[in-house]
Design an enzyme around this catalytic site. Structure first.
Site, PDB file in Angstrom:
ATOM      1  CD  GLU A 128      24.541  45.486  73.383  1.00 37.79           C
ATOM      2  OE1 GLU A 128      23.387  45.928  73.219  1.00 37.79           O
ATOM      3  OE2 GLU A 128      25.328  45.939  74.229  1.00 37.79           O
ATOM      4  CD  GLU A 179      25.592  48.599  76.287  1.00 34.74           C
ATOM      5  OE1 GLU A 179      25.829  48.373  77.498  1.00 34.74           O
ATOM      6  OE2 GLU A 179      24.559  48.181  75.719  1.00 34.74           O
ATOM      7  CD  GLN A 190      20.407  46.218  70.061  1.00 37.32           C
ATOM      8  OE1 GLN A 190      19.637  46.184  71.005  1.00 37.32           O
ATOM      9  NE2 GLN A 190      20.938  45.141  69.537  1.00 37.32           N
ATOM     10  CG  PHE A 191      18.650  52.015  70.358  1.00 33.80           C
ATOM     11  CD1 PHE A 191      17.762  52.740  69.561  1.00 33.80           C
ATOM     12  CD2 PHE A 191      18.479  50.644  70.442  1.00 33.80           C
ATOM     13  CE1 PHE A 191      16.739  52.108  68.875  1.00 33.80           C
ATOM     14  CE2 PHE A 191      17.460  50.003  69.740  1.00 33.80           C
ATOM     15  CZ  PHE A 191      16.582  50.732  68.963  1.00 33.80           C
ATOM     16  CB  ALA A 192      22.873  57.248  70.605  1.00 33.66           C
ATOM     17  CG  ASP A 193      18.583  56.254  73.395  1.00 36.07           C
ATOM     18  OD1 ASP A 193      17.656  56.980  73.692  1.00 36.07           O
ATOM     19  OD2 ASP A 193      18.913  56.061  72.192  1.00 36.07           O
ATOM     20  CE1 TYR A 194      18.741  51.763  76.147  1.00 35.73           C
ATOM     21  CE2 TYR A 194      18.773  50.548  74.083  1.00 35.73           C
ATOM     22  CZ  TYR A 194      18.077  51.121  75.130  1.00 35.73           C
ATOM     23  OH  TYR A 194      16.706  51.036  75.153  1.00 35.73           O
ATOM     24  CB  ILE A 195      26.643  55.261  74.031  1.00 34.08           C
ATOM     25  CG1 ILE A 195      28.054  55.021  73.502  1.00 34.08           C
ATOM     26  CG2 ILE A 195      26.457  56.677  74.552  1.00 34.08           C
ATOM     27  CD1 ILE A 195      28.353  55.747  72.202  1.00 34.08           C
ATOM     28  N   PRO A 198      26.884  53.239  79.511  1.00 37.59           N
ATOM     29  CG  PRO A 198      25.574  51.304  79.758  1.00 37.59           C
ATOM     30  CD  PRO A 198      25.671  52.593  78.960  1.00 37.59           C
ATOM     31  CG  HIS A 258      14.369  52.648  72.116  1.00 39.10           C
ATOM     32  ND1 HIS A 258      13.489  52.461  73.146  1.00 39.10           N
ATOM     33  CD2 HIS A 258      15.082  51.501  72.017  1.00 39.10           C
ATOM     34  CE1 HIS A 258      13.643  51.238  73.652  1.00 39.10           C
ATOM     35  NE2 HIS A 258      14.601  50.644  72.995  1.00 39.10           N
TER      36      HIS A 258
HETATM   37  C1  LIG Z   1      22.173  49.209  78.151  1.00 36.41           C
HETATM   38  C2  LIG Z   1      21.350  48.583  77.071  1.00 36.41           C
HETATM   39  N1  LIG Z   1      21.966  47.987  76.027  1.00 36.41           N
HETATM   40  C3  LIG Z   1      21.244  47.453  75.019  1.00 36.41           C
HETATM   41  C4  LIG Z   1      19.868  47.497  75.025  1.00 36.41           C
HETATM   42  C5  LIG Z   1      19.052  46.915  73.858  1.00 36.41           C
HETATM   43  N2  LIG Z   1      18.358  45.702  74.254  1.00 36.41           N
HETATM   44  C6  LIG Z   1      17.097  45.720  74.728  1.00 36.41           C
HETATM   45  S1  LIG Z   1      16.553  44.226  75.228  1.00 36.41           S
HETATM   46  C7  LIG Z   1      18.008  43.474  74.771  1.00 36.41           C
HETATM   47  C8  LIG Z   1      18.202  42.008  74.983  1.00 36.41           C
HETATM   48  C9  LIG Z   1      18.088  41.628  76.436  1.00 36.41           C
HETATM   49  O1  LIG Z   1      18.159  40.244  76.590  1.00 36.41           O
HETATM   50  P1  LIG Z   1      17.910  39.514  77.968  1.00 36.41           P
HETATM   51  O2  LIG Z   1      18.621  40.256  79.052  1.00 36.41           O
HETATM   52  O3  LIG Z   1      18.242  38.107  77.810  1.00 36.41           O
HETATM   53  O4  LIG Z   1      16.365  39.729  78.282  1.00 36.41           O
HETATM   54  P2  LIG Z   1      15.115  39.111  77.505  1.00 36.41           P
HETATM   55  O5  LIG Z   1      14.734  40.105  76.460  1.00 36.41           O
HETATM   56  O6  LIG Z   1      15.493  37.809  76.965  1.00 36.41           O
HETATM   57  O7  LIG Z   1      14.017  39.007  78.521  1.00 36.41           O
HETATM   58  C10 LIG Z   1      18.886  44.425  74.229  1.00 36.41           C
HETATM   59  C11 LIG Z   1      20.249  44.128  73.728  1.00 36.41           C
HETATM   60  C12 LIG Z   1      19.265  48.141  76.141  1.00 36.41           C
HETATM   61  N3  LIG Z   1      17.933  48.222  76.251  1.00 36.41           N
HETATM   62  N4  LIG Z   1      20.019  48.664  77.127  1.00 36.41           N
END
Ligand SMILES: Cc1ncc(C[n+]2csc(CCOP(=O)(O)OP(=O)(O)O)c2C)c(N)n1
Ligand SMILES: Cc1ncc(C[n+]2csc(CCOP(=O)(O)OP(=O)(O)O)c2C)c(N)n1
Ligand SMILES: [Mg+2]
Ligand SMILES: [Mg+2]
Lengths: 337, 410, 337, 410
Positions: free
Chosen positions: A29, A60, A82-87, A89, A129
């Site tokens: 990402e 993920e 992007q963050f280990a917290d998001y691993i 899924p 985070h």
């Molecule tokens: C499971 C997970 N993966 C990655 C992230 C990091 N992250 C936070 S916001 C974001 C982008 C989200 O985009 P979108 O769904 O289009 O929402 P918007 O910010 O445009 O409102 C990412 C990749 C996260 N928070 N949770």
């Protein structure tokens, strides 16, 4: 030799591997044009082309699943979560697939994948985070888990990880991306260039997986740490006035048992520190190993200093973080017991 | 002021339960040959109707009709028939071996043989398959020896995966057959990744993957379609809709509201719905999708509409949740019977030849079983050496596994 | 009092709760009409209606995600994950959501969910029908993890789990569904009715969460076990001729530290056994706790007996399973050290 | 013999990068009022075209036109305008507070206010919302005090979530606003579960959920649609397509091949594509979906087409990956401006009243900020007591957390 911070060192490792091996590619990402939210992949798309370093959807499990398929083809994908917290899924693809494909196929297939992900607290990132999920990987047979503590190791370990024919979970302590952090959050950050381990060779070199580094020799107590906590432990030893032997594990699995045992047999005491939640953290395994291998040398209970058994709370970051005071206290308790 | 009626929770139910008389008149079966074959480079949004119809080539008389008729040579048809018959003979034998306590578990593919076997002919040898646990027909059609398959099921000394996996969890890199997983759906995004790698390298190989309709509910189904669409991966994503997922009918996976092929539409991918018991229709659809993928036009989702004639596995008892004779009224017939009839209609086959081939297949399997059992079964004979248990966790055996191997006496 | 096997006892608990509380409902793969692949929900749909016990799609994340929403509404969903090996696709909803909703909302929301899932080996299920993932839950703050070892406890603990206002991971040792199993796979299974703990009261009763049971008093060594391993430990004690105190933990988190410490202070020795992979298993945490709380009472290294650090291999099931011989050997080592 | 051309990997690219001049002529913007409103009980398969068009009510002159015009009373419009203006004033202030180091993090919703605020009016008070992190407009429109929101951002002693969460991670059961998660997409199946519970109980409450278009790639998106379709859950599933997911344009989420609304089709659900900067269109779509859900006809997927005017969060610098002025050429205008123009066109509003309201909102926020800062900021003042850190992990604090609380001195 140029002085680099962790980000530059990691970037340099990726750059070197993209250069050297056409089968290496990077995705995740925001890693493409933008270069990653922590800038670790900065400039790599521009230099190596859009198919070598590109953005992925926010999925993920898809990222890791696709990486598995690619590695079966013969590529060496390096993916960023992007963050280990998001691993989480992607946890099923890691545990049920990546970790056991070599085993279940009796070596017919293998999956040389590196999953890079920033972990740990200290940046006021709140509960999603800041996590340190390493123990969720060390329990899974088939995963190599690596955590560097400085730019020099970071580059050498990352190259080893990419070249490994086994899947590697490569956790990057985000708090020390820009400078070593000893837990004194009230003091200004000292940037990496002042640190000897920021001298990073250009081009290709490796630090072997499975080998710890004794970062401070000492006689009184063995301190087992990794990532950010290496710097905290060094500060704590100083502040406690304890002649600690500080061991930077670097690779958690397979852990460098030889170095650990040699040290504890010498000191007879042991402190283990990590940021992750205490209960069932990797410290528990270290504790079990030390008491198993060194029982008759132990003169005091093994001390564990860790994150509390709560989510990482935003405003109590520094009460949660196992800082130098708590580590120093544990060292004192260990040597005084 | 509020005047609203109360809501209620809808729980999908199959039409028939044990004790009831099943019939499938509610299944819409268009006449063979009535669905038009678009060019394989058609825009996905112009062919969405293919997701709601049913591509069929073989009619009731055994003739191949319509624009989807792939017009293949007779040699291939005979090979396909043989592969399906060998698969069925193998399934029957292994099922019995399980019932006799010689192996721990088995899963048959009876009635679904065409959904796998036809792909062996539509794909190139070096294309890669990511199967579920019901694609033994593919492995057989690709020429993998029944001997190796059986050794796997027996976990004996010649088991290619060294006794590590449940029976039927084959793996053969040489035959482009990815190691089967017990975890549903994981292979779908993996297949997409493999296909992306082929495109990345500028090669011309494509991938194909299979899951059951029940498995479409997993997140990995979504990831696969999404990644395939975004990166235009050269992959064929197959959903074998055999109506049942263990005891749950296809409505529990979402089949009440739309077809599984229709899932493709939201990703901008073509979705084909195909008579899965029609070897030629399966072949033709696979061939269309493969043409499209090789022309760098990306992925296709194919729903193979079929019926799981037997229990889910040897651990299952379908009589507990569906009418015992439900399969008998399945309107799409049996894939082996239908291909046989076609060959006979072509004047290229006969009942006698069919019987002879059947006997040959049964004999081949029986003979192989004897060989395999002479090596070892679950109950005795030669196993892989105990120490191998600690190998292949990592490429090199690390200290802790060496230590454990010693402790285990291996 | 009727004699029940584990399946009947669990079914009886679910039946009692469906009867008692209209907010209790059950769903999961094949649990409805069919009654579950292990028959634990047999007859419940018929008796209580299709909306009280129904089939779900094969999407573990969806199952747990939906259960979270339901519990926020005020229901008490009891969901089944068909095998513990298949819980990983739902791991994100468990770790990132279910476990921390009370915390992150400061009690504004809470999610009384019970996740039931069969775990463990011994049924020739191969690597994806045999796993023991408890340590992946004990590391997660906010989760209560429960493992019964007999029908009587199973029913009482399951009712407590359903009535708990916190989410509970309820792991069912599938090897002992039909009868206690001491690891002697070559001997015929003795069915539950011969066992005293198969006497299960009708209707509602509870066994408190967080309380262990001393299933055998002894003076020489403390044995910490749960699930199937309780029976293995009892057999091993007999075979080793060691006067072991066998503690059935029943709840892993929060663990009953009082019972553990009292026992180890008495015996001075400790053996821990579980089926899960050794490294970073829950045994590591138990080992760390024991050495921390009882260091000065320990007369021998704590012994861990566990599954090897490999996937559960189909044909080597009994070489993998930590059977009575390995546990007995560990007891002997502990008392002889 | 093999004669195939080599494949290549397609990596979607946005049209413009920094330094280039953005323009959106490729976005198809139908004239307001041209899309027909079907009855809310229409069959999903008969209204699939709604997933590809764009429902718009407010035309360029500020008139409400066409069959989707919800014909709401002026009072509601003024309330909606106020909610959006307060949201914007609040966003601006908090953004600045972050830049001044008073709070650790912030996320604005500038330009997207209508996608949230309109729902507060289309839903009943006891309907439940499962927001993402960009629905502060909804909370404000539902009447949640800015004071509470700010205390949350400041993690001070009055923070309703006791300092445990990053700024903007609100939670208010009382206002039907589910605790925001940092993990993307998880709330989507949760909302479906909540809606299923309402149906299970025979109640009449419905749920609504929001995710960004980037988040549709998560498996939970699929689970939500699937469960909602299968059990006919009374839920509105919103995808806010603001074109960007941090630095990734919507093509990386699959927007090149199909619309996000079209994802509904494969599940047999209606998918509406709506001008997200048109308060009345959003309201009308929400109302249609809510009518449908309450009539026990199940879920609707709504794509709210809009543009993320500001950076993703205070940690982001959009100038690095998109033209700085890209937002300026966004063809759907600004939701506040458009609703203002409408009210003026109706003769129910004026520039002067608008300015006055704006000043009032800015003042309200500034005043509240003073109060909040007097309680405590990141840098000092009153925090929740340290010991609270160990509470709410479980309902009762267990021994190990009591022990840790002691060790922490809390
Ligand atoms: C499971 C997970 N993966 C990655 C992230 C990091 N992250 C936070 S916001 C974001 C982008 C989200 O985009 P979108 O769904 O289009 O929402 P918007 O910010 O445009 O409102 C990412 C990749 C996260 N928070 N949770
Ligand atoms: C992740 C996961 N969840 C659950 C299971 C248990 N399980 C094995 S097969 C099966 C049914 C699959 O049905 P379907 O996808 O229709 O395939 P079929 O058996 O009909 O070929 C289930 C639920 C599993 N293996 N993996
Ligand atoms: Mg099926
Ligand atoms: Mg977005």
């Amino acid at each position: 030799m140029p002085a680099m911070n962790m980000i530059q060192a990691l970037n340099s490792a990726l750059d070197a591997m993209l250069e050297r091996d056409p089968n290496v590619l990077i995705f995740g990402e925001d890693v493409g044009y933008f270069g990653g939210v922590f800038r670790v992949t900065d400039g790599l798309q521009k230099k190596h082309g859009v198919t070598r370093c590109f953005d992925s959807p926010i999925g993920e499990a898809g990222i890791i699943g696709a990486a598995i398929g690619m590695s079966v083809y013969g590529l060496r994908p390096v993916v960023e979560i992007q963050f280990a917290d998001y691993i989480y899924p992607g946890y099923d693809q890691i545990v049920s697939e990546m970790a056991r494909i070599r085993y279940r196929s009796a070596g017919d297939f293998f999956v040389p994948i590196t999953i890079r992900t920033p972990y740990g607290g200290g940046i006021f990132g709140g509960q999603t985070h800041s996590q340190s999920p390493e123990a969720l990987f060390t329990h899974v047979a088939g995963l190599t888990t690596v955590i560097p503590s400085n730019p020099h190791d970071a580059k050498g370990l990352l190259i080893s990880a990419i070249e490994s024919d086994d899947p590697v979970i490569f956790l990057e302590p985000k708090r020390i991306y820009n400078g070593p952090f000893d837990g004194h959050h009230e003091k200004p950050v000292e940037p990496w260039p002042k640190h000897p381990m920021s001298e990073v060779p250009e081009g290709h070199y490796t630090i072997p997986l499975g080998k710890a580094a004794v970062v401070r020799e000492g006689a009184d107590v063995t301190v087992l740490v990794y990532g950010t906590m290496v710097h905290v432990a060094l500060a704590a030893a100083k502040e406690a006035g304890v002649d600690a032997e500080v061991i930077d594990l670097r690779t958690l699995i397979p852990v460098d048992i030889g170095t650990i045992v040699a040290s504890v047999e010498k000191t007879g005491r042991c402190v283990i520190a990590h940021e992750a939640t205490l209960t069932s953290g990797f410290g528990a395994e270290l504790c079990a190993l030390v008491q198993e291998h060194c029982f008759y040398h132990l003169e005091a209970p093994i001390e564990r200093v860790a994150g509390w058994d709560t989510p990482y709370p935003h405003i109590f970051e520094w009460d949660y973080f196992p800082g130098p005071k708590r580590v120093a206290d544990a060292m004192r308790r260990a040597v005084e017991a | 002021m509020r005047n609203r009626s109360s809501l209620s929770l809808h729980i999908p139910q199959p039409k028939y339960r044990p004790g009831e008389k099943a019939e499938f008149s509610y299944v819409n079966v268009p006449k063979a040959g009535t669905v038009e074959r678009p060019p394989s480079d058609a825009k996905a949004q112009n062919i969405t109707s293919l997701a709601y119809s049913l591509i069929r080539v073989l009619d009731d008389e055994g003739n191949a009709v319509g624009s989807w008729d792939p017009k293949v040579n007779v040699e291939m048809l005979r090979k396909g028939l043989r592969a399906m018959m060998l698969t069925r003979a193998y399934d029957d034998r292994m099922y019995r071996a399980q019932r006799q306590g010689k192996i721990s578990f088995y899963m048959k593919s009876t009635g679904e043989e065409a959904t796998s076997a036809a792909y062996a002919f539509a794909l190139e040898r070096d294309d890669m398959c990511f199967p579920s646990y019901r694609q033994q027909g593919l492995l057989i059609a690709r020429g993998y020896p029944v001997f190796e398959m059986m050794c796997q099921c027996y976990s004996n000394a010649r088991d290619p995966v060294k006794g590590r996996q449940l029976p039927i969890m084959y793996s053969s890199r040489e035959n482009g057959f990815f190691t089967i997983s017990g975890n549903l759906g994981t292979q779908f995004p993996q297949a997409v990744g493999w296909a992306m790698a082929s495109a990345y390298k500028g090669d011309d190989r494509i991938a194909a993957a299979w899951i059951g309709e029940g498995t479409t509910a997993e997140g990995d189904f979504h990831h696969a379609l999404n990644f395939a669409s975004i990166y235009r991966a050269p992959v064929i994503l197959n959903v074998v809709n055999n109506q049942w997922a263990i005891s749950s009918f296809q409505g529990i996976a979402g089949g009440e509201q739309a077809t599984f092929a229709a899932r493709a539409i939201g990703y901008g991918l073509p979705g084909l719905r195909v008579d899965g018991n029609d070897f030629l229709a399966v072949y033709a659809a696979a061939q269309w999708a493969s043409e499209r993928a090789r022309a760098n036009q990306g992925a296709t989702l194919i729903e193979l509409y079929t019926y799981r004639v037997e229990g889910h596995s040897t651990s299952d008892d379908p009589g507990r949740y569906r009418p015992a004779d439900e399969g008998k009224s399945w309107p799409l017939g049996d894939p082996i019977e239908r291909l046989k009839r076609h060959l006979i209609a072509l004047g290229e086959w006969s009942e006698a030849r069919h019987d002879a081939l059947n006997t040959e297949m049964v004999e081949l399997v029986r003979e192989t079983q004897r060989e395999v059992e002479a090596i070892g079964t679950m109950e005795g004979g030669a196993r892989p050496p105990l120490g191998t248990m600690f190998e292949d966790v990592f490429k090199e055996v690390p200290w802790h596994l060496r230590r454990q191997r010693e402790q285990a006496g291996g």
